[in-house]
Structures are given as C-alpha cells and as structure tokens.
Scaffold this motif. Structure first.
Motif: not given
Length: 158
Positions: A36, A39-44, A97-98, A106, A108
């Motif tokens: 969690r 991943y910057v965009d864990w939900e996506e 993925k970010k 960070e 990308t």
C-alpha cells in the motif's frame, strides 16, 4: 511469482521469503502493508489486479487454488469483497505504474506482458523506465544499492 531477479527483489521484496502459494501479486496487495505504501495509486493497481483475477476465474471456474484465493481475500478484506462483486474483467497487457520506493523515491515505470506461446498461462512481466529519465536513474541507483546489500550480506557470512 515463479521467478524474479535481484532488481525485482530490491524493487518489491525477495519473494523467496514467501511460501510459493502466497506469492500471488493480488494477495500481496491486500496482505502486505508495504504494498500500500509502495504504489502511489494503490487502489487503481489493486482494482486492475482484481479485474485480471476475475478474468482468470472466468477462464478456469473449477480451479481450486484460485477459488481458495478469492475466498481468503473475500473473508479478509471488505474492499476486496466490494471490488470483486463489481465484476470488472481485464487481460494482462501493458501500462504504467507509479511507485514510492523507500530507497530511491518516486519511480514511474512502464510494464509489458509477454505471454509464452507454448503455455499461454505463463507470463513474463517486464518493467522498464524511459532511458535518461529520473526513474531510469532511480532504477540504476536501486540496482547498485541491491548489489551493495548483497555484497554486505555475503561479507557478513564469511
């Protein structure tokens, strides 16, 4: 996860620490707090992983380990239950993925799926960064860091 290299272990974790049945990406997304954070965009990312899992479950409805995984995650996590019932499906393909890596910051990264022609259930996921980008430099730094960690661990055992 059937195989990984040293850089993959540094980017995520040494998957060898997990028993083979637990080396399932979508499972780790729900069971490991570091995922969690990573991943910057864990939900996506997680929703896509669930949609891919649903596609696999549609292809193999009698697959007992797959059924057991869905049951485990459904019992364990309310978000998984909710997203599973949305019935989204997706194939593995390609994307971006970010990450927020604890060592290099960070990143990308582009990812592509290669499918084995003789066994379409086997996939190799290739991650890379645009040459010369800050993410490319971050991966190079991470590879160097991982090599230093391995060397230090090796020196400590001799």
């Amino acid at each position: 996860m059937l195989g990984w290299n040293q850089l993959a272990a540094a980017l995520w974790t040494d998957f060898g620490r997990y028993p083979e049945p637990e080396r399932v990406f979508v499972r780790l997304l729900f069971t490991e707090p570091w995922m969690r954070e990573l991943y910057v965009d864990w939900e996506e990312v997680t929703r896509l992983a669930i949609a891919q899992l649903r596609m696999e479950s549609a292809r193999y409805p009698d697959d007992q380990p797959l059924t057991a995984l869905v049951e485990e995650l459904s019992a364990r996590d309310a978000q998984f239950r909710q997203w599973w019932t949305e019935h989204d499906v997706a194939m593995r393909g390609q994307g971006v993925k970010k990450l927020r890596h604890p060592v290099v910051g960070e990143l990308t990264l582009d990812w592509n799926t290669l499918t084995c022609g003789t066994d379409p259930d086997q996939h190799i996921i290739v991650w890379n960064a645009e040459h010369g980008s800050p993410s490319h430099d971050g991966l190079r730094l991470l590879a160097s860091w991982a090599a230093d960690q391995k060397r230090t661990a090796s020196d400590a055992t001799t």
